[in-house]
Design a protein around this motif. Structure first.
Motif, PDB file in Angstrom:
ATOM      1  N   TRP A 166       0.872  -1.186   0.000  1.00  0.00           N
ATOM      2  CA  TRP A 166       0.000   0.000   0.000  1.00  0.00           C
ATOM      3  C   TRP A 166       0.905   1.231   0.000  1.00  0.00           C
ATOM      4  CZ3 TRP A 166      -3.244  -2.988  -1.412  1.00  0.00           C
ATOM      5  CH2 TRP A 166      -4.555  -3.150  -0.981  1.00  0.00           C
ATOM      6  N   GLU A 204      -1.551   7.052  -0.714  1.00  0.00           N
ATOM      7  CA  GLU A 204      -2.544   7.417   0.275  1.00  0.00           C
ATOM      8  C   GLU A 204      -3.125   8.777  -0.111  1.00  0.00           C
ATOM      9  OE1 GLU A 204      -2.083   7.345   5.119  1.00  0.00           O
ATOM     10  OE2 GLU A 204      -0.538   6.504   3.837  1.00  0.00           O
ATOM     11  N   HIS A 206     -15.882   0.170  -0.403  1.00  0.00           N
ATOM     12  CA  HIS A 206     -14.588   0.318  -1.070  1.00  0.00           C
ATOM     13  C   HIS A 206     -13.473  -0.096  -0.120  1.00  0.00           C
ATOM     14  CE1 HIS A 206     -16.651   2.607  -4.241  1.00  0.00           C
ATOM     15  NE2 HIS A 206     -17.366   3.107  -3.246  1.00  0.00           N
ATOM     16  N   GLU A 219     -10.451   0.352  -0.221  1.00  0.00           N
ATOM     17  CA  GLU A 219      -9.388   1.354  -0.121  1.00  0.00           C
ATOM     18  C   GLU A 219      -9.672   2.377   0.980  1.00  0.00           C
ATOM     19  OE1 GLU A 219     -11.084   0.676  -2.870  1.00  0.00           O
ATOM     20  OE2 GLU A 219      -9.667  -0.281  -4.253  1.00  0.00           O
ATOM     21  N   LEU A 253      -8.080   7.317   2.009  1.00  0.00           N
ATOM     22  CA  LEU A 253      -7.903   6.168   1.114  1.00  0.00           C
ATOM     23  C   LEU A 253      -6.474   5.664   1.134  1.00  0.00           C
ATOM     24  CD1 LEU A 253      -9.626   7.530  -2.145  1.00  0.00           C
ATOM     25  CD2 LEU A 253     -10.603   5.882  -0.543  1.00  0.00           C
ATOM     26  N   ARG A 254      -6.311   4.368   1.021  1.00  0.00           N
ATOM     27  CA  ARG A 254      -4.985   3.771   0.798  1.00  0.00           C
ATOM     28  C   ARG A 254      -5.069   2.871  -0.421  1.00  0.00           C
ATOM     29  NH1 ARG A 254      -2.045   4.533   5.900  1.00  0.00           N
ATOM     30  NH2 ARG A 254      -3.317   3.427   7.411  1.00  0.00           N
ATOM     31  N   ALA A 255      -4.093   2.990  -1.314  1.00  0.00           N
ATOM     32  CA  ALA A 255      -4.102   2.194  -2.533  1.00  0.00           C
ATOM     33  C   ALA A 255      -2.690   1.708  -2.837  1.00  0.00           C
ATOM     34  CB  ALA A 255      -4.628   3.031  -3.692  1.00  0.00           C
ATOM     35  N   HIS A 275      -4.160   2.680  -8.998  1.00  0.00           N
ATOM     36  CA  HIS A 275      -5.162   2.072  -8.130  1.00  0.00           C
ATOM     37  C   HIS A 275      -5.961   3.165  -7.403  1.00  0.00           C
ATOM     38  CE1 HIS A 275      -5.972  -0.726  -4.426  1.00  0.00           C
ATOM     39  NE2 HIS A 275      -7.065  -0.491  -5.114  1.00  0.00           N
ATOM     40  N   LEU A 276      -5.261   4.195  -6.943  1.00  0.00           N
ATOM     41  CA  LEU A 276      -5.929   5.298  -6.254  1.00  0.00           C
ATOM     42  C   LEU A 276      -6.935   5.965  -7.183  1.00  0.00           C
ATOM     43  CD1 LEU A 276      -6.048   7.118  -3.707  1.00  0.00           C
ATOM     44  CD2 LEU A 276      -4.357   8.573  -4.805  1.00  0.00           C
ATOM     45  N   GLN A 301      -8.472   4.682  -9.711  1.00  0.00           N
ATOM     46  CA  GLN A 301      -9.609   3.756  -9.853  1.00  0.00           C
ATOM     47  C   GLN A 301     -10.574   3.893  -8.686  1.00  0.00           C
ATOM     48  OE1 GLN A 301      -8.926  -0.485  -9.941  1.00  0.00           O
ATOM     49  NE2 GLN A 301      -7.406  -0.194 -11.562  1.00  0.00           N
ATOM     50  N   ALA A 302     -10.000   3.854  -7.471  1.00  0.00           N
ATOM     51  CA  ALA A 302     -10.827   3.920  -6.264  1.00  0.00           C
ATOM     52  C   ALA A 302     -11.585   5.245  -6.229  1.00  0.00           C
ATOM     53  CB  ALA A 302      -9.952   3.757  -5.025  1.00  0.00           C
TER      54      ALA A 302
END
Lengths: 150, 150
Positions: free
Chosen positions: A63, A66, A89, A91, A108-110, A115-116, A118-119
């Motif tokens: 991860w 953030e 979610h 994330e 959020l954490r990705a 990925h971030l 996307q989230a």
DNA sequence: GCTGAAAGAATAATCTC
DNA sequence: GAGATTATTCTTTCAGC
């Protein structure tokens, strides 16, 4: 649910190291191990201590990215709706309703920026979200577990 | 520092309950207790597991007010300066440098609104802070310990 | 709250693959 | 290198006081 100074010291010691033994804590607060255990059991039952967890370096488990995202929502959005939506979610590691211009703040954490993104897209697709404002974390300067006043 | 699937499962189990025994974890990952201990020792030495802590309900220890504050700083402010300054304030439980309009985001916990206002005034008095923008937390909707991808 | 005793866990040493 | 087994010490936990 009244707590005395000894309870507070026990809590502080468990925040510092959740795996220390009751005997070790007892030595520091001048109590026997069973007495400490009974207090800890009571604190857990009362919801003061919500649990015990390992503190992980997020980067070590993949991860690395953030962000904090402010959510602006439609007029009739309830906190419950935001809770349900954000919990969907994986994330999302934190979510709060807030005063000010935004309605909610989401942590959020990705895995990475892709990925971030996307989230974030998934979050923005929630029907009650009108707009968002993102702050990507460049570096974590401070992050302490809930400190207990001594 | 390479981690396999068993390490990840051990981490997930410790995040869920930091006080579970090595034998209990071993039963779930099909390893003996000493084997689990050796992995946990290695994960701690490698900094993957940073420690073990108790999760406390902040309200139960007298911390009823929470806020996120965006910090806008003078041009030459370094992350190190922000770290040092924010660590001086016991109300700071998190601090991050961020991309976007603000330079940093600070997470504060205080006893009440009066205490929060005090802490905010002290933060704003830091020489490198040009202005702030606060979001007072109305309700905590989600707050999870660092989840581990399974 | 304490002490004491039984069951269980942690840990170090040793052995095997 | 990584795990299992054994043996000792320490912890947990449940009585009874």
């Amino acid at each position: 649910m009244q707590m005395d100074a000894v309870d507070q010291r026990i809590i502080a010691l468990l925040v510092a190291d959740a795996r220390s033994s009751y005997a070790e804590i007892g030595a520091r607060v001048s109590l026997s191990a069973p007495a400490v255990k009974r207090r800890v059991d009571r604190l857990r039952a009362d919801g003061v201590i919500k649990g015990f967890t390992a503190v992980i370096e997020p980067a070590a488990v993949g991860w690395t990215t953030e962000a904090f995202v402010e959510l602006f929502c439609t007029g009739r959005t309830t906190p419950a709706q935001i809770t349900v939506a954000t919990r969907r979610h994986p994330e999302v590691v934190g979510a709060y309703t807030v005063s000010g211009q935004a309605d909610a703040l989401v942590h959020l954490r990705a895995a990475d920026i892709g990925h971030l993104e996307q989230a974030l897209e998934r979050l923005r697709a929630e029907p009650f979200v009108t707009s968002t404002r993102s702050m990507v974390v460049l570096s974590r300067l401070v992050e302490t577990p809930t400190a207990v006043p001594l």
